[in-house]
Design a protein around this motif. Structure first.
Motif, PDB file in Angstrom:
ATOM      1  N   ILE A 102     -19.173 -43.580   8.468  1.00 47.18           N
ATOM      2  CA  ILE A 102     -19.827 -44.596   9.301  1.00 47.18           C
ATOM      3  C   ILE A 102     -20.257 -45.780   8.443  1.00 47.18           C
ATOM      4  N   GLU A 103     -20.822 -45.512   7.280  1.00 51.25           N
ATOM      5  CA  GLU A 103     -21.246 -46.607   6.414  1.00 51.25           C
ATOM      6  C   GLU A 103     -20.060 -47.439   5.950  1.00 51.25           C
ATOM      7  N   THR A 104     -18.923 -46.798   5.684  1.00 54.99           N
ATOM      8  CA  THR A 104     -17.733 -47.542   5.274  1.00 54.99           C
ATOM      9  C   THR A 104     -17.199 -48.395   6.415  1.00 54.99           C
ATOM     10  N   ILE A 105     -17.188 -47.857   7.631  1.00 59.08           N
ATOM     11  CA  ILE A 105     -16.699 -48.617   8.788  1.00 59.08           C
ATOM     12  C   ILE A 105     -17.580 -49.834   9.037  1.00 59.08           C
ATOM     13  N   VAL A 106     -18.894 -49.663   8.937  1.00 60.66           N
ATOM     14  CA  VAL A 106     -19.805 -50.786   9.162  1.00 60.66           C
ATOM     15  C   VAL A 106     -19.611 -51.865   8.105  1.00 60.66           C
ATOM     16  N   SER A 107     -19.317 -51.455   6.878  1.00 60.86           N
ATOM     17  CA  SER A 107     -19.163 -52.431   5.793  1.00 60.86           C
ATOM     18  C   SER A 107     -17.905 -53.284   5.934  1.00 60.86           C
ATOM     19  N   VAL A 108     -16.893 -52.794   6.644  1.00 60.36           N
ATOM     20  CA  VAL A 108     -15.648 -53.558   6.776  1.00 60.36           C
ATOM     21  C   VAL A 108     -15.539 -54.270   8.115  1.00 60.36           C
ATOM     22  N   LEU A 109     -16.585 -54.236   8.951  1.00 57.02           N
ATOM     23  CA  LEU A 109     -16.527 -54.942  10.234  1.00 57.02           C
ATOM     24  C   LEU A 109     -16.444 -56.447  10.001  1.00 57.02           C
ATOM     25  N   PRO A 110     -15.689 -57.169  10.822  1.00 54.43           N
ATOM     26  CA  PRO A 110     -15.609 -58.621  10.665  1.00 54.43           C
ATOM     27  C   PRO A 110     -16.969 -59.269  10.891  1.00 54.43           C
ATOM     28  N   PRO A 111     -17.244 -60.378  10.246  1.00 57.16           N
ATOM     29  CA  PRO A 111     -18.550 -61.041  10.450  1.00 57.16           C
ATOM     30  C   PRO A 111     -18.724 -61.580  11.857  1.00 57.16           C
ATOM     31  N   GLU A 112     -17.625 -61.858  12.549  1.00 57.20           N
ATOM     32  CA  GLU A 112     -17.726 -62.336  13.933  1.00 57.20           C
ATOM     33  C   GLU A 112     -18.208 -61.192  14.835  1.00 57.20           C
ATOM     34  N   LYS A 113     -19.303 -61.398  15.533  1.00 56.62           N
ATOM     35  CA  LYS A 113     -19.917 -60.332  16.330  1.00 56.62           C
ATOM     36  C   LYS A 113     -19.120 -60.011  17.586  1.00 56.62           C
ATOM     37  N   GLU A 114     -18.253 -60.926  18.020  1.00 57.29           N
ATOM     38  CA  GLU A 114     -17.447 -60.666  19.208  1.00 57.29           C
ATOM     39  C   GLU A 114     -16.150 -59.937  18.903  1.00 57.29           C
ATOM     40  N   ALA A 115     -15.900 -59.637  17.629  1.00 57.04           N
ATOM     41  CA  ALA A 115     -14.621 -59.028  17.253  1.00 57.04           C
ATOM     42  C   ALA A 115     -14.534 -57.563  17.657  1.00 57.04           C
ATOM     43  N   VAL A 116     -15.667 -56.897  17.812  1.00 56.82           N
ATOM     44  CA  VAL A 116     -15.694 -55.470  18.132  1.00 56.82           C
ATOM     45  C   VAL A 116     -16.404 -55.293  19.472  1.00 56.82           C
ATOM     46  N   PRO A 117     -15.899 -54.450  20.372  1.00 57.55           N
ATOM     47  CA  PRO A 117     -16.558 -54.246  21.668  1.00 57.55           C
ATOM     48  C   PRO A 117     -17.970 -53.703  21.514  1.00 57.55           C
ATOM     49  N   CYS A 118     -18.836 -54.091  22.437  1.00 53.49           N
ATOM     50  CA  CYS A 118     -20.232 -53.657  22.380  1.00 53.49           C
ATOM     51  C   CYS A 118     -20.351 -52.153  22.583  1.00 53.49           C
ATOM     52  N   THR A 119     -19.488 -51.578  23.419  1.00 57.76           N
ATOM     53  CA  THR A 119     -19.533 -50.133  23.653  1.00 57.76           C
ATOM     54  C   THR A 119     -19.255 -49.358  22.375  1.00 57.76           C
ATOM     55  N   PHE A 120     -18.267 -49.827  21.607  1.00 59.34           N
ATOM     56  CA  PHE A 120     -17.939 -49.155  20.345  1.00 59.34           C
ATOM     57  C   PHE A 120     -19.081 -49.272  19.345  1.00 59.34           C
ATOM     58  N   VAL A 121     -19.733 -50.433  19.279  1.00 57.85           N
ATOM     59  CA  VAL A 121     -20.843 -50.609  18.343  1.00 57.85           C
ATOM     60  C   VAL A 121     -22.023 -49.724  18.742  1.00 57.85           C
ATOM     61  N   LEU A 122     -22.250 -49.566  20.046  1.00 57.40           N
ATOM     62  CA  LEU A 122     -23.334 -48.694  20.491  1.00 57.40           C
ATOM     63  C   LEU A 122     -23.068 -47.233  20.110  1.00 57.40           C
ATOM     64  N   ARG A 123     -21.831 -46.810  20.219  1.00 58.66           N
ATOM     65  CA  ARG A 123     -21.490 -45.450  19.804  1.00 58.66           C
ATOM     66  C   ARG A 123     -21.612 -45.280  18.295  1.00 58.66           C
ATOM     67  N   LEU A 124     -21.244 -46.332  17.569  1.00 60.11           N
ATOM     68  CA  LEU A 124     -21.467 -46.305  16.127  1.00 60.11           C
ATOM     69  C   LEU A 124     -22.952 -46.178  15.805  1.00 60.11           C
ATOM     70  N   LEU A 125     -23.766 -46.928  16.535  1.00 62.13           N
ATOM     71  CA  LEU A 125     -25.210 -46.889  16.309  1.00 62.13           C
ATOM     72  C   LEU A 125     -25.781 -45.517  16.635  1.00 62.13           C
ATOM     73  N   LYS A 126     -25.314 -44.916  17.711  1.00 64.35           N
ATOM     74  CA  LYS A 126     -25.777 -43.572  18.078  1.00 64.35           C
ATOM     75  C   LYS A 126     -25.422 -42.552  16.992  1.00 64.35           C
ATOM     76  N   THR A 127     -24.178 -42.613  16.503  1.00 64.35           N
ATOM     77  CA  THR A 127     -23.760 -41.683  15.452  1.00 64.35           C
ATOM     78  C   THR A 127     -24.499 -41.964  14.153  1.00 64.35           C
ATOM     79  N   ALA A 128     -24.767 -43.244  13.884  1.00 63.00           N
ATOM     80  CA  ALA A 128     -25.495 -43.597  12.664  1.00 63.00           C
ATOM     81  C   ALA A 128     -26.904 -43.027  12.681  1.00 63.00           C
TER      82      ALA A 128
END
Length: 424
Positions: free
Chosen positions: A99-125
């Motif tokens: 999870i930490e590696t995936i977060v580190s390689v996310l694009p700086p643009e906040k619209e590049a990744v769906p909000c649902t996926f980020v919420l699931r990442l946050l839950k797992t984190a």
């Protein structure tokens, strides 16, 4: 064993659709190792691939190795050609590193990744306990697109051993506050605030059934959204009613303090009728709802009267002034308006009748209360007077209730026969 391509030799089909391109490219590259994936992704970024395509690659890769991120249950463990089962601690550490590696390689643009996926990442984190810096980054990304979130994804459990609530209310509060700050600073469009307000009211209705949720936390989350962001307070009223129904041991002051969050003028007719009959609400809140409905009714009546006045003025005009309209069109419009007015008046009369019934019930309860109070006071005074009479009975013969005055001489008491004989 398939050969893994190097980052320089990895080619990405830029012209293909986003999801299909990411799936085809990852399956073709046969990327298994997370370190090799990061190197390959760096080579793809260096070639100027669009951020949304980079986000699709990351999303597909993460969902492939952690099925929870795709909203699926984990696949069954295979038994053939597999190393011995890993311990729970090892699996937990690997998932946290992933999870930490995936977060580190996310694009700086906040619209590049769906909000649902980020919420699931946050839950797992939160579940695996990643570093606070990574969680902070995920919370910023979720808050940026909170108006696109769903209630199901926002219901993140509380993984803390200190808190007793089932859902992480503090996390939801942080997300809402950040979104409101960005909206006030002009970083977000104002239209999203209405969606966030609806999400907050729905979230409050779900978390209100938790007995461990304290009143200050509930009120702080309800007040985190500006009052003007709620076009209607029906959702907030439903959440507060659910909280009152669950927390039955609340004091009168706490119930009054909680009900002050509701703007009675923003309640619909159905919600106002329910509130006027709700025994869990304080009497003052019920009276405010009734007065608000009465004010709305009066405004509707004034509007209908003004419309009737304007209609009479139009009918009294010279026909030459509106000769460009056909008589059939004018008659049709008038009939439609008359029908609409009749329906509105019928509905308003029904509402007025319901409010009068509720006001009558409240006044009857108030009269009954004061009558019982008056009866209790009179009973106590009557008991005191009887005691005083009992004390003075041996000294004043005129205080005896059975003695009657003489005829023609009011105010005098009839002298007992034995006392009269003894005097003679």
């Amino acid at each position: 064993m398939s050969h893994q391509p190097s980052p320089d030799s990895a080619t990405f089909p830029v012209d293909r659709p986003t999801s299909l391109a990411a799936k085809w490219w990852l399956d073709d590259a046969c990327i298994v190792d997370i370190d090799h994936f990061v190197k390959t992704l760096s080579g793809v970024k260096a070639k100027g691939v669009r951020p949304d395509l980079i986000g699709s690659i990351i999303t597909h890769y993460a969902c492939k190795w952690i099925p929870e991120l795709a909203g699926e249950s984990p696949p069954p463990v295979a038994t053939d050609h597999q190393s011995p089962k890993q311990s729970a601690t090892t699996s937990w550490l690997k998932k946290r590193f992933f999870i930490e590696t995936i977060v580190s390689v996310l694009p700086p643009e906040k619209e590049a990744v769906p909000c649902t996926f980020v919420l699931r990442l946050l839950k797992t984190a939160h579940m695996v306990g990643v570093d606070s810096n990574y969680r902070e980054e995920l919370e910023k990304r979720v808050a940026w697109r909170l108006d696109q979130a769903t209630l199901k994804e926002l219901m993140i459990p509380s993984f803390s051993h200190v808190r007793g609530t089932l859902l992480d209310v503090e996390l939801m509060l942080r997300l809402v506050k950040r979104f409101v700050e960005m909206d006030l600073e002009g970083l977000r469009s104002g239209a999203g605030m209405f969606k966030v307000a609806m999400l907050v009211d729905a979230y409050l209705a779900e978390v209100a059934v938790d007995l461990e949720l304290a009143l200050p936390e509930f009120m702080e989350l309800a007040g985190a959204v500006p009052a003007q962001a709620r076009a209607s307070d029906d959702g907030l009223y439903r959440a507060i009613d659910t909280y009152l129904k669950t927390h039955v041991n609340m004091t009168k002051q706490e119930r009054m303090m909680l009900c002050k969050l509701i703007d009675s003028q923003k309640l619909s007719t159905e919600a106002s009728i329910h509130a006027s009959q709700n025994e869990r609400l304080p009497v003052r809140s019920v009276i405010q709802v009734l007065f608000s409905e009465q004010a709305k009714l009066q405004s509707h009546i004034d509007m209908s009267r003004s419309f009737n006045t304007s209609k009479s003025l139009i009918l009294g005009m010279d026909p030459h002034d509106w000769c460009h309209h056909s008589s059939r069109d004018i008659m049709t419009l008038q009939q439609m308006e008359i029908k609409k007015l009749k329906e509105n008046m019928t509905r308003l009369e029904r509402q007025c009748h319901l409010m009068q019934m509720q006001i009558g019930k409240l006044s009857e309860k108030k009269k009954r209360f004061f009558s019982w109070k008056k009866l209790a006071m009179s009973t106590s005074l009557r008991g005191m007077s009887m005691e005083e009479r009992g004390e003075d009975q041996s000294f004043d013969s005129c205080s005896i209730g059975k003695q009657t005055p003489l005829k023609g001489k009011p105010g005098r008491c009839k002298t007992p026969k034995t006392w009269r004989q003894s005097k003679s």
